[in-house]
Design an enzyme around this catalytic site. Structure first.
Site, PDB file in Angstrom:
ATOM      1  N   TYR A 220      -1.759  -1.718  10.202  1.00 46.62           N
ATOM      2  CA  TYR A 220      -1.709  -1.820   8.740  1.00 46.62           C
ATOM      3  C   TYR A 220      -0.413  -1.236   8.145  1.00 46.62           C
ATOM      4  CZ  TYR A 220      -3.795  -1.450   4.038  1.00 46.62           C
ATOM      5  OH  TYR A 220      -4.071  -1.570   2.708  1.00 46.62           O
TER       6      TYR A 220
ATOM      7  N   SER B 263       0.866  -1.188   0.000  1.00 43.04           N
ATOM      8  CA  SER B 263       0.000   0.000   0.000  1.00 43.04           C
ATOM      9  C   SER B 263       0.892   1.225   0.000  1.00 43.04           C
ATOM     10  CB  SER B 263      -0.873   0.002   1.249  1.00 43.04           C
ATOM     11  OG  SER B 263      -1.467   1.263   1.442  1.00 43.04           O
TER      12      SER B 263
HETATM   13  N1  NAP Z   1      -8.770  -0.077  -1.530  1.00 46.62           N
HETATM   14  C1  NAP Z   1      -7.739   0.621  -1.142  1.00 46.62           C
HETATM   15  O1  NAP Z   1      -7.846   1.847  -0.955  1.00 46.62           O
HETATM   16  C2  NAP Z   1      -6.401  -0.058  -0.945  1.00 46.62           C
HETATM   17  C3  NAP Z   1      -5.257   0.750  -0.892  1.00 46.62           C
HETATM   18  C4  NAP Z   1      -4.013   0.153  -0.714  1.00 46.62           C
HETATM   19  C5  NAP Z   1      -3.911  -1.221  -0.606  1.00 46.62           C
HETATM   20  N2  NAP Z   1      -5.031  -1.984  -0.653  1.00 46.62           N
HETATM   21  C6  NAP Z   1      -4.859  -3.431  -0.499  1.00 46.62           C
HETATM   22  O2  NAP Z   1      -5.433  -4.089  -1.608  1.00 46.62           O
HETATM   23  C7  NAP Z   1      -5.856  -5.401  -1.236  1.00 46.62           C
HETATM   24  C8  NAP Z   1      -7.270  -5.629  -1.732  1.00 46.62           C
HETATM   25  O3  NAP Z   1      -8.134  -4.724  -1.080  1.00 46.62           O
HETATM   26  P1  NAP Z   1      -9.462  -4.154  -1.757  1.00 46.62           P
HETATM   27  O4  NAP Z   1      -9.338  -2.682  -1.753  1.00 46.62           O
HETATM   28  O5  NAP Z   1      -9.750  -4.850  -3.024  1.00 46.62           O
HETATM   29  O6  NAP Z   1     -10.517  -4.541  -0.615  1.00 46.62           O
HETATM   30  P2  NAP Z   1     -11.931  -5.314  -0.688  1.00 46.62           P
HETATM   31  O7  NAP Z   1     -12.736  -4.822  -1.839  1.00 46.62           O
HETATM   32  O8  NAP Z   1     -12.495  -5.185   0.684  1.00 46.62           O
HETATM   33  O9  NAP Z   1     -11.496  -6.827  -0.960  1.00 46.62           O
HETATM   34  C9  NAP Z   1     -10.787  -7.557   0.008  1.00 46.62           C
HETATM   35  C10 NAP Z   1     -10.714  -9.007  -0.411  1.00 46.62           C
HETATM   36  O10 NAP Z   1      -9.972  -9.717   0.597  1.00 46.62           O
HETATM   37  C11 NAP Z   1     -10.696 -10.892   0.947  1.00 46.62           C
HETATM   38  N3  NAP Z   1     -10.439 -11.272   2.330  1.00 46.62           N
HETATM   39  C12 NAP Z   1     -10.502 -10.495   3.441  1.00 46.62           C
HETATM   40  N4  NAP Z   1     -10.269 -11.229   4.544  1.00 46.62           N
HETATM   41  C13 NAP Z   1     -10.064 -12.512   4.109  1.00 46.62           C
HETATM   42  C14 NAP Z   1      -9.798 -13.744   4.771  1.00 46.62           C
HETATM   43  N5  NAP Z   1      -9.731 -13.818   6.107  1.00 46.62           N
HETATM   44  N6  NAP Z   1      -9.631 -14.865   4.031  1.00 46.62           N
HETATM   45  C15 NAP Z   1      -9.728 -14.807   2.662  1.00 46.62           C
HETATM   46  N7  NAP Z   1      -9.988 -13.677   1.995  1.00 46.62           N
HETATM   47  C16 NAP Z   1     -10.159 -12.546   2.707  1.00 46.62           C
HETATM   48  C17 NAP Z   1     -12.166 -10.501   0.745  1.00 46.62           C
HETATM   49  O11 NAP Z   1     -12.951 -11.667   0.481  1.00 46.62           O
HETATM   50  P3  NAP Z   1     -13.995 -12.370   1.484  1.00 46.62           P
HETATM   51  O12 NAP Z   1     -14.561 -11.286   2.358  1.00 46.62           O
HETATM   52  O13 NAP Z   1     -14.990 -12.983   0.548  1.00 46.62           O
HETATM   53  O14 NAP Z   1     -13.175 -13.373   2.219  1.00 46.62           O
HETATM   54  C18 NAP Z   1     -12.079  -9.653  -0.513  1.00 46.62           C
HETATM   55  O15 NAP Z   1     -12.120 -10.470  -1.654  1.00 46.62           O
HETATM   56  C19 NAP Z   1      -5.692  -5.479   0.288  1.00 46.62           C
HETATM   57  O16 NAP Z   1      -4.515  -6.179   0.602  1.00 46.62           O
HETATM   58  C20 NAP Z   1      -5.572  -4.027   0.703  1.00 46.62           C
HETATM   59  O17 NAP Z   1      -4.824  -3.890   1.884  1.00 46.62           O
HETATM   60  C21 NAP Z   1      -6.266  -1.440  -0.823  1.00 46.62           C
END
Ligand code: NAP
Length: 264
Positions: free
Chosen positions: A155, A142
């Site tokens: 985080y 991130s």
């Molecule tokens: N969105 C942002 O602003 C942002 C910025 C920087 C980095 N990121 C990083 O990008 C990555 C993806 O995030 P996103 O923004 O796409 O968030 P999101 O839309 O909330 O998706 C998160 C995904 O992680 C899965 N997940 C969460 N806990 C889990 C568990 N215990 N076991 C298996 N799967 C799990 C969820 O699936 P289920 O709930 O179905 O298990 C979902 O598919 C993360 O690592 C996040 O830290 C995001």
């Protein structure tokens, strides 16, 4: 070997950036193994992508908070004769509550999901990639790994680990044909802030700070194919990350304390 003979394992494929990776790699002809807890969403996506692109698409529902999950996923792949050529270590979330008042099992689960499972999956896919002399790994870090630390956010430390670990792996493995990239997005449209419980604060942030998941994925994929160990997608994020690095640690600390939009 062409993309059509290769398979990508994507964790967190039921939403956001993970689902965008699934769509992108399916359109490029990769077979998929999709992992998350919400099996129904994965099955719908798998059906849609195999129909649209004619690719093999398997689903494995797993909770990556469970320390046995990474081994179970790779065991399933081996039993199903699926060779993992691409690993997208994407599943993740952020807590928002104070460290001291968050129960230890909640913090331990964050570390299991975004540190231990990420590292273990890298380790478990390597023998196959080494044997075939080709592999691509993207670990979701991130911009938080570059930005000043925010109070209470485990985080920041977790994503800093992912950034450093990915660079070390890339140095070790690139000579063997395996590229590792830490993908470091800024604010990205997804379900992340709904899960974190910070949707109202996130909605106050200016549009210029936001990217679509598709743009993050395309830049991240280009980076890993070119062998870039770190990718900060988007011009605004590059400026933020680039301007934070040279600051003295004491100034980073001061800014982190003053600028955290999610401060309680
Ligand atoms: N969105 C942002 O602003 C942002 C910025 C920087 C980095 N990121 C990083 O990008 C990555 C993806 O995030 P996103 O923004 O796409 O968030 P999101 O839309 O909330 O998706 C998160 C995904 O992680 C899965 N997940 C969460 N806990 C889990 C568990 N215990 N076991 C298996 N799967 C799990 C969820 O699936 P289920 O709930 O179905 O298990 C979902 O598919 C993360 O690592 C996040 O830290 C995001």
């Amino acid at each position: 070997m062409t993309a059509s003979n290769r398979t990508a394992l994507i964790t967190g494929a039921s939403a956001g950036i993970g689902a965008a990776f699934a769509r992108y790699l399916a359109s490029e002809g990769y077979g998929l193994l999709l992992v998350a807890r919400r099996a129904e969403r994965l099955q719908q996506l798998a059906a849609e992508l195999s129909e649209q692109h004619g690719i093999p698409c398997e689903v494995f529902a797993a909770d990556l908070n469970d320390p046995a999950a990474p081994a179970a996923i790779i065991d399933y792949a081996q039993r199903s004769n699926i060779h993992i050529d691409v690993l997208i270590n994407n599943a993740g979330l952020s807590g928002k509550d104070a460290f001291a008042s968050t129960p230890w099992p909640t913090l331990a689960a964050e570390i299991q999901l975004m540190v231990t499972a990420v590292t273990e999956l890298c380790h478990r896919v390597l023998p196959g990639m080494q044997a075939r002399g080709w592999g691509r790994i993207i670990n979701l870090s991130s911009i938080a790994a570059f930005a000043p630390p925010g109070a209470s956010l485990l985080y920041t430390g977790i994503k800093s680990y992912v950034l450093g670990m990915s660079q070390s792996l890339d140095m070790e493995l690139k000579p063997q044909g395996i590229h590792v990239t830490a993908l470091c997005p800024g604010f990205t449209h997804s379900e992340f802030h709904d899960t974190m419980g910070t949707r109202d604060q996130a909605n106050q942030l200016p549009d210029i700070l936001w990217q679509d998941a598709d743009a993050v994925v395309e830049e991240g994929w280009r980076a890993v194919m070119k062998g870039k160990p770190v990718c900060v997608p988007g011009t605004v994020n590059k400026i933020i990350a680039g301007s934070m690095r040279p600051l003295p640690v004491s100034l980073q600390y001061y800014l982190g304390d003053r600028m955290n939009p999610f401060k309680q």
